[in-house]
Write a protein that holds these residues in place. Sequence first.
Motif, mmCIF file in Angstrom:
data_model
loop_
_atom_site.group_PDB
_atom_site.id
_atom_site.type_symbol
_atom_site.label_atom_id
_atom_site.label_comp_id
_atom_site.label_asym_id
_atom_site.label_seq_id
_atom_site.Cartn_x
_atom_site.Cartn_y
_atom_site.Cartn_z
ATOM 1 N N ARG A 130 49.438 51.390 28.748
ATOM 2 C CA ARG A 130 48.432 51.501 29.808
ATOM 3 C C ARG A 130 47.926 50.112 30.128
ATOM 4 N N GLY A 131 47.671 49.865 31.414
ATOM 5 C CA GLY A 131 47.292 48.537 31.876
ATOM 6 C C GLY A 131 46.179 47.928 31.050
ATOM 7 N N ARG A 132 46.371 46.676 30.638
ATOM 8 C CA ARG A 132 45.407 46.017 29.752
ATOM 9 C C ARG A 132 44.341 45.222 30.513
ATOM 10 N N GLY A 133 44.325 45.367 31.858
ATOM 11 C CA GLY A 133 43.335 44.620 32.651
ATOM 12 C C GLY A 133 41.964 45.265 32.658
ATOM 13 N N GLY A 134 41.860 46.504 32.173
ATOM 14 C CA GLY A 134 40.545 47.135 32.108
ATOM 15 C C GLY A 134 40.565 48.612 32.428
ATOM 16 N N LEU A 151 53.972 54.349 35.431
ATOM 17 C CA LEU A 151 53.616 55.213 36.565
ATOM 18 C C LEU A 151 53.273 54.358 37.787
ATOM 19 N N LYS A 152 52.519 53.279 37.556
ATOM 20 C CA LYS A 152 52.166 52.384 38.666
ATOM 21 C C LYS A 152 53.436 51.852 39.339
ATOM 22 N N TRP A 153 54.403 51.467 38.519
ATOM 23 C CA TRP A 153 55.654 50.927 39.068
ATOM 24 C C TRP A 153 56.372 51.971 39.933
ATOM 25 N N VAL A 176 50.954 38.689 38.715
ATOM 26 C CA VAL A 176 50.423 38.809 37.358
ATOM 27 C C VAL A 176 48.967 38.325 37.372
ATOM 28 N N ASN A 177 48.098 39.226 36.951
ATOM 29 C CA ASN A 177 46.664 38.938 37.026
ATOM 30 C C ASN A 177 46.221 38.162 35.785
ATOM 31 N N ALA A 178 46.013 36.860 35.970
ATOM 32 C CA ALA A 178 45.562 35.995 34.873
ATOM 33 C C ALA A 178 44.221 35.385 35.245
ATOM 34 N N ASP A 179 43.431 36.154 35.989
ATOM 35 C CA ASP A 179 42.157 35.613 36.449
ATOM 36 C C ASP A 179 41.100 35.652 35.338
ATOM 37 N N GLU A 180 41.191 36.605 34.477
ATOM 38 C CA GLU A 180 40.352 36.755 33.271
ATOM 39 C C GLU A 180 38.967 36.103 33.349
ATOM 40 N N SER A 181 38.096 36.717 34.124
ATOM 41 C CA SER A 181 36.745 36.142 34.273
ATOM 42 C C SER A 181 35.644 37.061 33.779
ATOM 43 N N CYS A 183 38.214 37.473 42.353
ATOM 44 C CA CYS A 183 39.661 37.300 42.571
ATOM 45 C C CYS A 183 40.477 37.961 41.468
ATOM 46 N N GLY A 184 39.811 38.530 40.450
ATOM 47 C CA GLY A 184 40.518 39.335 39.451
ATOM 48 C C GLY A 184 40.731 40.758 39.941
ATOM 49 N N GLU A 185 39.924 41.184 40.903
ATOM 50 C CA GLU A 185 40.137 42.523 41.496
ATOM 51 C C GLU A 185 41.434 42.440 42.276
ATOM 52 N N GLU A 186 42.311 43.434 42.130
ATOM 53 C CA GLU A 186 43.694 43.250 42.587
ATOM 54 C C GLU A 186 43.839 42.910 44.069
ATOM 55 N N THR A 187 43.008 43.499 44.931
ATOM 56 C CA THR A 187 43.177 43.174 46.354
ATOM 57 C C THR A 187 42.450 41.875 46.715
ATOM 58 N N VAL A 218 50.442 44.688 40.912
ATOM 59 C CA VAL A 218 49.530 43.774 40.215
ATOM 60 C C VAL A 218 49.366 44.289 38.790
ATOM 61 N N ASN A 219 49.702 43.449 37.847
ATOM 62 C CA ASN A 219 49.551 43.810 36.432
ATOM 63 C C ASN A 219 48.924 42.659 35.658
ATOM 64 N N ASN A 220 48.191 43.038 34.646
ATOM 65 C CA ASN A 220 47.536 42.081 33.761
ATOM 66 C C ASN A 220 48.549 41.318 32.879
ATOM 67 N N VAL A 221 48.180 40.120 32.462
ATOM 68 C CA VAL A 221 49.036 39.280 31.597
ATOM 69 C C VAL A 221 49.476 40.032 30.339
ATOM 70 N N GLU A 222 48.533 40.683 29.676
ATOM 71 C CA GLU A 222 48.866 41.374 28.419
ATOM 72 C C GLU A 222 49.822 42.541 28.682
ATOM 73 N N SER A 223 49.619 43.247 29.805
ATOM 74 C CA SER A 223 50.516 44.373 30.131
ATOM 75 C C SER A 223 51.945 43.860 30.293
ATOM 76 N N ILE A 224 52.097 42.800 31.072
ATOM 77 C CA ILE A 224 53.442 42.289 31.370
ATOM 78 C C ILE A 224 54.085 41.696 30.116
ATOM 79 N N CYS A 230 34.947 47.833 46.038
ATOM 80 C CA CYS A 230 35.545 47.697 44.703
ATOM 81 C C CYS A 230 34.505 48.076 43.654
ATOM 82 N N THR A 231 34.872 47.956 42.388
ATOM 83 C CA THR A 231 33.964 48.441 41.345
ATOM 84 C C THR A 231 33.087 47.342 40.743
ATOM 85 N N LEU A 232 32.935 46.205 41.447
ATOM 86 C CA LEU A 232 32.024 45.195 40.902
ATOM 87 C C LEU A 232 30.596 45.744 40.864
HETATM 88 C C1 LIG Z 1 35.584 42.815 39.855
HETATM 89 C C2 LIG Z 1 36.871 43.042 39.147
HETATM 90 C C3 LIG Z 1 37.443 42.017 38.394
HETATM 91 C C4 LIG Z 1 38.660 42.218 37.748
HETATM 92 N N1 LIG Z 1 39.177 41.182 37.013
HETATM 93 C C5 LIG Z 1 40.378 41.358 36.401
HETATM 94 C C6 LIG Z 1 40.973 40.288 35.666
HETATM 95 O O1 LIG Z 1 40.422 39.205 35.556
HETATM 96 N N2 LIG Z 1 42.179 40.508 35.085
HETATM 97 C C7 LIG Z 1 42.843 41.717 35.212
HETATM 98 O O2 LIG Z 1 43.958 41.858 34.707
HETATM 99 N N3 LIG Z 1 42.299 42.737 35.889
HETATM 100 C C8 LIG Z 1 41.094 42.585 36.495
HETATM 101 N N4 LIG Z 1 40.571 43.612 37.223
HETATM 102 C C9 LIG Z 1 41.379 44.856 37.363
HETATM 103 C C10 LIG Z 1 42.422 44.673 38.480
HETATM 104 O O3 LIG Z 1 41.848 45.088 39.712
HETATM 105 C C11 LIG Z 1 43.674 45.515 38.249
HETATM 106 O O4 LIG Z 1 43.288 46.838 37.985
HETATM 107 C C12 LIG Z 1 44.524 45.022 37.084
HETATM 108 O O5 LIG Z 1 44.881 43.682 37.234
HETATM 109 C C13 LIG Z 1 45.780 45.863 37.020
HETATM 110 O O6 LIG Z 1 46.560 45.463 35.929
HETATM 111 P P1 LIG Z 1 46.916 46.451 34.736
HETATM 112 O O7 LIG Z 1 47.299 47.784 35.354
HETATM 113 O O8 LIG Z 1 48.039 45.801 34.040
HETATM 114 O O9 LIG Z 1 45.677 46.589 33.914
HETATM 115 C C14 LIG Z 1 39.336 43.460 37.874
HETATM 116 C C15 LIG Z 1 38.758 44.491 38.612
HETATM 117 C C16 LIG Z 1 37.533 44.286 39.233
HETATM 118 C C17 LIG Z 1 36.943 45.411 40.023
#
Ligand SMILES: Cc1cc2nc3c(=O)[nH]c(=O)nc-3n(C[C@H](O)[C@H](O)[C@H](O)COP(=O)(O)O)c2cc1C
Length: 456
Positions: free
Chosen positions: A59-63, A70-72, A87-92, A178-182, A214-220, A396-398
Motif C-alpha cells: 500500500r502506498g507509503r506516501g500517507g 490497484l493504482k497502476w 516519484v513523490n520525493a517532496d517529503e515535507s 507540492c507533495g500533493e499529487e496534482t 504518482v507514487n511515493n519514494v518508499e513505495s517505488i 485537497c486534504t491540506l
Molecule cells: C498536502 C499534501 C501533501 C502531501 N505530501 C506528500 C509527500 O511529501 N510525499 C508523498 O509521497 N505523498 C504526499 N502526499 C500524498 C500524495 O498526494 C499521493 O497520495 C502520494 O504521493 C501517492 O503515492 P503512494 O500511493 O505511493 O503513497 C501529500 C498529500 C497532501 C494532501
Amino acid sequence: MSYPVLDGHKTLLNYERGTTSWPLDSYLSRHGYETSRAVLGGKYSPDELIGEVKASGLRGRGGAGFPTGLKWSFLPKGNDKPVILAVNADESEPGTFKDRVIMEENPHMLLEGIVLSCYAIKSKTAYIYVRGEYVMSLKRLHYAVEEAYAAGHLGENIYGSGFSCDVTVHSGAGAYICGEETGLIESLEGKKGQPRIKPPFPAVYGAFGYPTIVNNVESITSVAYIAEHGGEAYRGWGTEKSAGTKLFSVSGPVKRPGVYEVPMAYPFRDLLNNECGGMLDGVGFKALIIGGSSVPVVTGETAMKICMDYESCSEHGTLLGSGGVIVIGEGTCMVRTLMVLLRFYHHESCGQCTPCREGTGWIERICSRIEAGEGTERDIDELYRIADNMETRTICTLADAAAWPTKSFIDVFRSEFEEHIRTGACPHGNAFPDHLNLRGGGVPQRNGDPEHAFVP
Ligand SMILES: Cc1cc2nc3c(=O)[nH]c(=O)nc-3n(C[C@H](O)[C@H](O)[C@H](O)COP(=O)(O)O)c2cc1C
Ligand code: SF4
C-alpha cells in the motif's frame, strides 16, 4: 505480545547503516540491478509484474495507503499516449524524513524500483520530484542517475531488452503543497504548485496531459524487493491488510531518534524501547503523533497498545499516515504544540479554497490566543467548530490535515486548553522543555557531518 521476527527483515535498508552504501559499486555488491536485468530479460511480463505487486499487498507509503498495484491498473487500457511515472520525493510533512534516508543512502535501489515500475506500467519516462531543501538527496540522486546511465542501467535499450527508461531529477522549491499529487504535477509543468480538482485523476490526465502514476519514494523502492523475491515473500510480514515492512522516522525525546525499518504490526512499545533505546533519562512519555503531524494525537497510555499497522492505528483512533512518529515528552505544552503545527499548515495553504485559506489562519489565531493566556471559554468550542467545518470541503486534504490534529488535541487534552484560559497563562512556562530540539525534534542533523559528506 512481542514480535518474533526481526532478523533478516530488511528490505529497503538492507545495507550497513552509516557506510558509503550509496555508490553504484556498493549497490552492485548487494546484487543491485540483478532484478531489473532478470525482469527485463523475461522473468515477468509487465502484467505479471503488476500481478506480483498486487499479490504483495503493498500500500502506498506516501500517507494514504492506497494499494499500489490497484493504482497502476487505473491507467487507461489501449492508451497510445506516453505514460509518466512521477516519484513523490517532496517529503515535507513535519515528522517525516524516511524517504530522505533512501535517497541519500540507497539511491540505486530507488532507481531500480523506477525501472521496474516503468516496465510494469509501460512508461519510458520518470521524474523524481525532490523537496528543494533536500540538498544531499538531490546530490546523491544526480550522481546515482549519472552512474546508472553510464553503466547501462538507465537509458535506451537497457541490457539489449528493447526497453528504454529515462529518469529526470527535478528539484522543488520548498512548498509542502507540492507533495500533493496534482500540486506536484502542476509544479513539474512549471506552474504554481496548486492542486487540481479531481476528476480527472492523474492516471487519466496527469503531467503534460499524459496518463501519470504518482507514487511515493518508499513505495517505488519496495517494488525492487517485490520483483526480486515475489509478492508472497513481501506479504510474509505484517497482517492481511498491512503487508510488508515499513520505514518509520522517529523524532522527539528518545535516546536514538532516526529512521527504522520494521515489519508492519510491530508493537510501538518495542520500536520505542528496542530500536530507539527508550525515552531520554528523566523524561516521561506524554503523547504520540504516529503518522506525521496531520494524524490524530493519542496519549502515551494509548500509544503503548498500538501496533505499527493501518488496522491497529484506526482501532486506537489515529492513522499510520506516512510513518512520521513524533514522540512528545512530559512537560510539553500541547496548546503550544498545536499552535506550531497550525502555523505550518496556515503558511503552506495554497489559498485556492476559502475554508483552507481562511480556516487555517483563523484556527491558528485562536490557538495562539489561548496559548498566550488571552483565550475565552468560547474559544475552545469555536476552534473545534471551525476545524470541523474545514473538513472534506476543499480541493485537497491540506485543510483536513490541519483540522484533524486540532480536533484530536482538544478531544484528548481539553483540560490543558481550559487551564490556559482559567489561569490566563501557559501553565508550562517554558513551553518547550530543553529536551525538545525544535530544529528537528531530535532528528540527527547529518548533512554537516564530515562522515556523511558527499564524496563523488
Ligand atoms: C498536502 C499534501 C501533501 C502531501 N505530501 C506528500 C509527500 O511529501 N510525499 C508523498 O509521497 N505523498 C504526499 N502526499 C500524498 C500524495 O498526494 C499521493 O497520495 C502520494 O504521493 C501517492 O503515492 P503512494 O500511493 O505511493 O503513497 C501529500 C498529500 C497532501 C494532501
Ligand atoms: S485545501 Fe488548501 S492547500 Fe488544498 S487546494 Fe485548497 S487551499 Fe490549496
